[in-house]
Design an enzyme around this catalytic site. Structure first.
Site, mmCIF file in Angstrom:
data_model
loop_
_atom_site.group_PDB
_atom_site.id
_atom_site.type_symbol
_atom_site.label_atom_id
_atom_site.label_comp_id
_atom_site.label_asym_id
_atom_site.label_seq_id
_atom_site.Cartn_x
_atom_site.Cartn_y
_atom_site.Cartn_z
ATOM 1 N N GLU A 1 -18.462 -0.551 15.065
ATOM 2 C CA GLU A 1 -17.569 0.458 15.637
ATOM 3 C C GLU A 1 -17.615 0.438 17.163
ATOM 4 O O GLU A 1 -18.692 0.313 17.747
ATOM 5 C CB GLU A 1 -18.015 1.833 15.131
ATOM 6 C CG GLU A 1 -16.878 2.820 15.058
ATOM 7 C CD GLU A 1 -17.392 4.208 14.709
ATOM 8 O OE1 GLU A 1 -18.123 4.311 13.715
ATOM 9 O OE2 GLU A 1 -17.075 5.144 15.463
ATOM 10 N N SER B 1 -20.377 -1.786 34.971
ATOM 11 C CA SER B 1 -20.233 -2.615 33.772
ATOM 12 C C SER B 1 -18.763 -2.891 33.501
ATOM 13 O O SER B 1 -17.888 -2.061 33.811
ATOM 14 C CB SER B 1 -20.836 -1.852 32.590
ATOM 15 O OG SER B 1 -20.417 -2.405 31.373
ATOM 16 N N LYS C 1 -21.110 5.190 33.553
ATOM 17 C CA LYS C 1 -20.842 4.135 34.547
ATOM 18 C C LYS C 1 -19.543 4.439 35.294
ATOM 19 O O LYS C 1 -19.482 4.333 36.523
ATOM 20 C CB LYS C 1 -20.752 2.767 33.861
ATOM 21 C CG LYS C 1 -22.086 2.272 33.324
ATOM 22 C CD LYS C 1 -23.065 2.003 34.458
ATOM 23 C CE LYS C 1 -24.460 1.722 33.988
ATOM 24 N NZ LYS C 1 -25.466 1.728 35.041
ATOM 25 N N TYR D 1 -22.535 6.124 27.367
ATOM 26 C CA TYR D 1 -23.131 5.220 28.344
ATOM 27 C C TYR D 1 -22.045 4.691 29.299
ATOM 28 O O TYR D 1 -22.197 4.747 30.525
ATOM 29 C CB TYR D 1 -23.822 4.052 27.617
ATOM 30 C CG TYR D 1 -23.969 2.837 28.479
ATOM 31 C CD1 TYR D 1 -24.975 2.760 29.446
ATOM 32 C CD2 TYR D 1 -23.076 1.773 28.373
ATOM 33 C CE1 TYR D 1 -25.077 1.656 30.266
ATOM 34 C CE2 TYR D 1 -23.174 0.663 29.189
ATOM 35 C CZ TYR D 1 -24.172 0.607 30.140
ATOM 36 O OH TYR D 1 -24.255 -0.478 30.949
ATOM 37 N N ILE E 1 -23.637 -10.779 12.056
ATOM 38 C CA ILE E 1 -22.491 -11.005 12.951
ATOM 39 C C ILE E 1 -21.447 -9.956 12.607
ATOM 40 O O ILE E 1 -20.953 -9.896 11.484
ATOM 41 C CB ILE E 1 -21.952 -12.436 12.804
ATOM 42 C CG1 ILE E 1 -23.019 -13.422 13.303
ATOM 43 C CG2 ILE E 1 -20.634 -12.593 13.569
ATOM 44 C CD1 ILE E 1 -22.579 -14.864 13.364
ATOM 45 N N ASP F 1 -16.526 -1.825 19.171
ATOM 46 C CA ASP F 1 -16.495 -3.153 19.797
ATOM 47 C C ASP F 1 -15.065 -3.542 20.179
ATOM 48 O O ASP F 1 -14.122 -3.232 19.459
ATOM 49 C CB ASP F 1 -17.030 -4.218 18.826
ATOM 50 C CG ASP F 1 -18.518 -4.457 18.994
ATOM 51 O OD1 ASP F 1 -19.106 -3.882 19.939
ATOM 52 O OD2 ASP F 1 -19.088 -5.214 18.196
ATOM 53 N N ASP G 1 -39.417 3.401 39.666
ATOM 54 C CA ASP G 1 -39.129 3.130 38.249
ATOM 55 C C ASP G 1 -40.079 4.011 37.433
ATOM 56 O O ASP G 1 -41.283 4.028 37.690
ATOM 57 C CB ASP G 1 -39.387 1.640 37.960
ATOM 58 C CG ASP G 1 -38.869 1.208 36.595
ATOM 59 O OD1 ASP G 1 -38.140 0.189 36.542
ATOM 60 O OD2 ASP G 1 -39.204 1.856 35.577
ATOM 61 N N PHE H 1 -30.371 0.622 39.809
ATOM 62 C CA PHE H 1 -30.333 0.146 38.418
ATOM 63 C C PHE H 1 -30.772 1.225 37.441
ATOM 64 O O PHE H 1 -30.522 1.088 36.244
ATOM 65 C CB PHE H 1 -31.282 -1.042 38.225
ATOM 66 C CG PHE H 1 -30.883 -2.278 38.969
ATOM 67 C CD1 PHE H 1 -29.869 -3.094 38.493
ATOM 68 C CD2 PHE H 1 -31.528 -2.651 40.139
ATOM 69 C CE1 PHE H 1 -29.500 -4.244 39.165
ATOM 70 C CE2 PHE H 1 -31.171 -3.798 40.819
ATOM 71 C CZ PHE H 1 -30.156 -4.591 40.335
HETATM 72 N N1 UFG Z 1 -23.146 -8.810 18.034
HETATM 73 C C1 UFG Z 1 -23.384 -9.253 16.740
HETATM 74 N N2 UFG Z 1 -24.602 -8.998 16.197
HETATM 75 C C2 UFG Z 1 -25.584 -8.334 16.876
HETATM 76 C C3 UFG Z 1 -25.328 -7.887 18.175
HETATM 77 C C4 UFG Z 1 -24.092 -8.142 18.735
HETATM 78 O O1 UFG Z 1 -22.516 -9.844 16.096
HETATM 79 O O2 UFG Z 1 -26.652 -8.131 16.306
HETATM 80 C C5 UFG Z 1 -21.830 -9.086 18.633
HETATM 81 C C6 UFG Z 1 -21.100 -7.813 19.007
HETATM 82 O O3 UFG Z 1 -20.410 -7.300 17.905
HETATM 83 C C7 UFG Z 1 -20.220 -8.311 20.154
HETATM 84 C C8 UFG Z 1 -21.033 -9.419 20.802
HETATM 85 O O4 UFG Z 1 -22.028 -9.785 19.836
HETATM 86 O O5 UFG Z 1 -19.055 -8.862 19.627
HETATM 87 C C9 UFG Z 1 -21.744 -8.962 22.057
HETATM 88 O O6 UFG Z 1 -22.440 -7.763 21.761
HETATM 89 P P1 UFG Z 1 -23.474 -7.106 22.790
HETATM 90 O O7 UFG Z 1 -23.959 -5.847 22.152
HETATM 91 O O8 UFG Z 1 -24.480 -8.098 23.202
HETATM 92 O O9 UFG Z 1 -22.580 -6.819 24.046
HETATM 93 P P2 UFG Z 1 -21.310 -5.866 24.180
HETATM 94 O O10 UFG Z 1 -20.276 -6.693 24.839
HETATM 95 O O11 UFG Z 1 -20.944 -5.187 22.955
HETATM 96 O O12 UFG Z 1 -21.940 -4.772 25.111
HETATM 97 C C10 UFG Z 1 -21.635 -4.790 26.424
HETATM 98 C C11 UFG Z 1 -22.809 -4.279 27.259
HETATM 99 C C12 UFG Z 1 -22.949 -2.809 27.135
HETATM 100 C C13 UFG Z 1 -21.606 -2.128 27.255
HETATM 101 C C14 UFG Z 1 -20.672 -2.656 26.219
HETATM 102 C C15 UFG Z 1 -19.356 -1.960 26.215
HETATM 103 O O13 UFG Z 1 -24.022 -4.893 26.879
HETATM 104 O O14 UFG Z 1 -23.784 -2.384 28.171
HETATM 105 O O15 UFG Z 1 -20.500 -4.032 26.512
HETATM 106 O O16 UFG Z 1 -18.529 -2.442 25.230
HETATM 107 F F1 UFG Z 1 -21.670 -0.811 27.089
#
Ligand code: UFG
Length: 339
Positions: free
Chosen positions: A296, A124, A153, A149, A216, A298, A31, A80
Site C-alpha cells: 500500500e 526526499s 519532509k 514521514y 516482492i 507504493d 545525535d 539529517f
Molecule cells: N520492495 C519489495 N520488497 C521489500 C521491500 C521493498 O518488493 O521487502 C519494493 C517496494 O515495493 C518498492 C521498491 O522495492 O517498489 C523500493 O522500496 P523501498 O522501500 O526500498 O523504497 P521506496 O521507494 O518505497 O521508499 C522511498 C524512501 C522512503 C520514502 C518513500 C516514499 O526510502 O524514505 O520512498 O515513497 F518515504
C-alpha cells in the site's frame, strides 16, 4: 568554524561526516543514538583519522542545543536527524511531526538568533509522489505525500523556504532518491533495526539467511518486468553531494536569500527484479523470493533528472548499481563479524 551535523551517526549522516572531515571541515555531531550506536563514531574516526565533536542528545532539548551554539562557532548545518520509518509514521503521526519538525525549528531558532546562514536539509523524492513524467526534475509539481514521514519532509521544506525568505538566509533542499550501499571500508553503513522496510537491506538480510525469502511487492506494474522502478543512488556519492551543496552556499555572499533545490539520483531507473539480479551477480549469492500483492502507498516508478546538480554542484553519481551492492554485502559481513 564548524559544521553542525544532526543525525551525524545515522546512515547518510555518518557517510557525510566522513566526506566533510576529508574535505577539511570541522564537524560537530548531535545525535541522540535513537537509530545508531557509538561504534559508528569510533569507525568514523578510524576511517578519517580525525575526531569530530559529539553530543548525544535529542534536538528537542532546546537548552542543550543552545549550549552547543554557545560553545562552538557554527557556520552551517546539515540536518539529517529525523525519524524515517514510513510504516511507523502512519501509526505514530504526532511523534513524527514532533520529532522531525520541532528539532528543525529549534535549530532554526538558533540560526535566526545568531545570523547563521548555510542550511542543508535532507529531503526526499517522496515530495513528488507519483510524478506524471520521467525523469523527475526539480520543476516537477509537488504532491503532498501519502505517508506522515513524507509530509514531514514536505513541511520541513516549506518551513525552510519561509525562513530563508524572511531572514535572508541560504538553504539547500536535497531530494534523495533511494540511497543504498555502505562505505568502501565497510566500517559504516545502515544499521539494521527490526524487519527492514527498504528493499536493499531486506535483500542483504535474505542473502545472509536472516530472512528466508524476499517478498516482492507486486509484479503487475506497467514497467519493464512488472516490478516497481526506483533510482538507487550510492550513499557515498550522495554524501559527496552534501559537501558540494554546502560549499556552494558558503561561497555565495552572506545576507542573501538563496533557496537551492536538487534532485540527487543516478538518472537511471531499476526494477525490483533488476536489483535482485544485480545483487546476485555482484556478490555471487542467490536471493530466494516470492511475488506478493502490491504494498500500500507504493508508487510505480521514480527516477531522477539530476542535471541541475551536475550543472551547479559539479556533482554526479559515479558508482554503478552492482558496485554499490557489493559494499552492501561487505557491510553485512562486517556486521556478522561483530556478533
Ligand atoms: N520492495 C519489495 N520488497 C521489500 C521491500 C521493498 O518488493 O521487502 C519494493 C517496494 O515495493 C518498492 C521498491 O522495492 O517498489 C523500493 O522500496 P523501498 O522501500 O526500498 O523504497 P521506496 O521507494 O518505497 O521508499 C522511498 C524512501 C522512503 C520514502 C518513500 C516514499 O526510502 O524514505 O520512498 O515513497 F518515504
Amino acid at each position: 568554524m564548524a559544521i553542525l551535523v544532526t543525525g551525524g551517526l545515522g546512515y547518510i549522516g555518518s557517510h557525510t561526516v566522513v566526506e566533510l572531515l576529508n574535505n577539511g571541515f570541522d564537524v560537530v555531531i548531535v545525535d541522540d543514538l535513537s537509530n545508531s550506536e557509538r561504534f559508528i563514531l569510533k569507525n568514523i574516526e578510524e576511517i578519517t583519522g580525525k575526531k569530530p565533536v559529539f553530543y548525544p542528545f535529542d534536538l528537542k532539548r532546546k537548552e542543550l542545543l543552545n549550549q552547543v551554539f554557545e560553545a562552538h562557532q557554527i557556520d552551517g548545518c546539515i540536518n539529517f536527524a529525523a525519524y524515517k520509518a514510513v510504516g511507523e509514521s502512519q501509526e505514530k503521526p504526532i511523534d513524527y511531526y514532533e520529532n522531525n519538525l520541532f528539532s528543525l525549528i529549534n535549530i532554526l531558532q538558533e540560526f535566526k538568533a545568531r545570523d547563521i546562514s548555510n542550511f542543508i536539509f535532507s529531503s526526499s523524492c517522496t515530495v513528488y509522489g507519483q510524478a506524471d513524467v520521467m525523469p523527475i526534475d526539480e520543476n516537477t509539481p509537488l504532491k503532498m505525500p501519502e505517508s506522515v514521514y513524507g509530509k514531514t519532509k514536505q513541511m520541513g521544506e516549506e518551513i525552510l523556504i519561509d525562513f530563508a525568505k524572511a531572514y535572508q538566509r541560504k538553504i539547500s533542499l536535497l531530494r534523495y532518491f533511494n540511497p543504498i550501499g555502505a562505505h568502501p571500508t565497510a566500517k559504516i553503513g545502515e544499521l539494521p533495526v527490526g524487519v527492514p522496510y527498504n528493499l536493499v537491506p531486506y535483500v542483504m538480510q535474505t542473502a545472509a539467511g536472516v530472512r528466508e525469502k524476499l517478498n516482492i511487492w507486486g509484479n503487475d506494474y506497467p514497467t519493464v518486468d512488472g516490478t516497481a522502478v526506483r533510482d538507487y543512488i550510492y550513499v557515498v556519492d550522495l554524501a559527496k553531494a552534501h559537501v558540494a551543496a554546502l560549499k556552494r552556499l558558503m561561497e555565495m555572499e552572506p545576507e542573501k536569500t538563496v533557496i537551492d533545490t536538487y534532485n540527487l539520483g543516478t538518472g537511471k531507473g531499476s526494477s525490483v527484479l533488476e536489483v535482485v539480479k544485480a545483487f546476485e551477480r555482484a556478490n555471487n549469492v542467490e536471493i530466494p523470493y516470492q511475488i506478493c500483492e502490491r504494498r500500500e502507498g507504493d508508487i510505480t516508478i521514480a527516477y531522477a533528472n539530476a542535471d541541475k546538480a551536475e550543472r551547479e554542484l559539479n556533482w554526479k553519481s559515479e558508482t554503478s548499481l552492482e558496485d554499490a551492492l557489493k559494499t552492501t554485502w561487505e557491510w553485512q559481513k562486517y556486521l556478522d563479524s561483530r556478533n
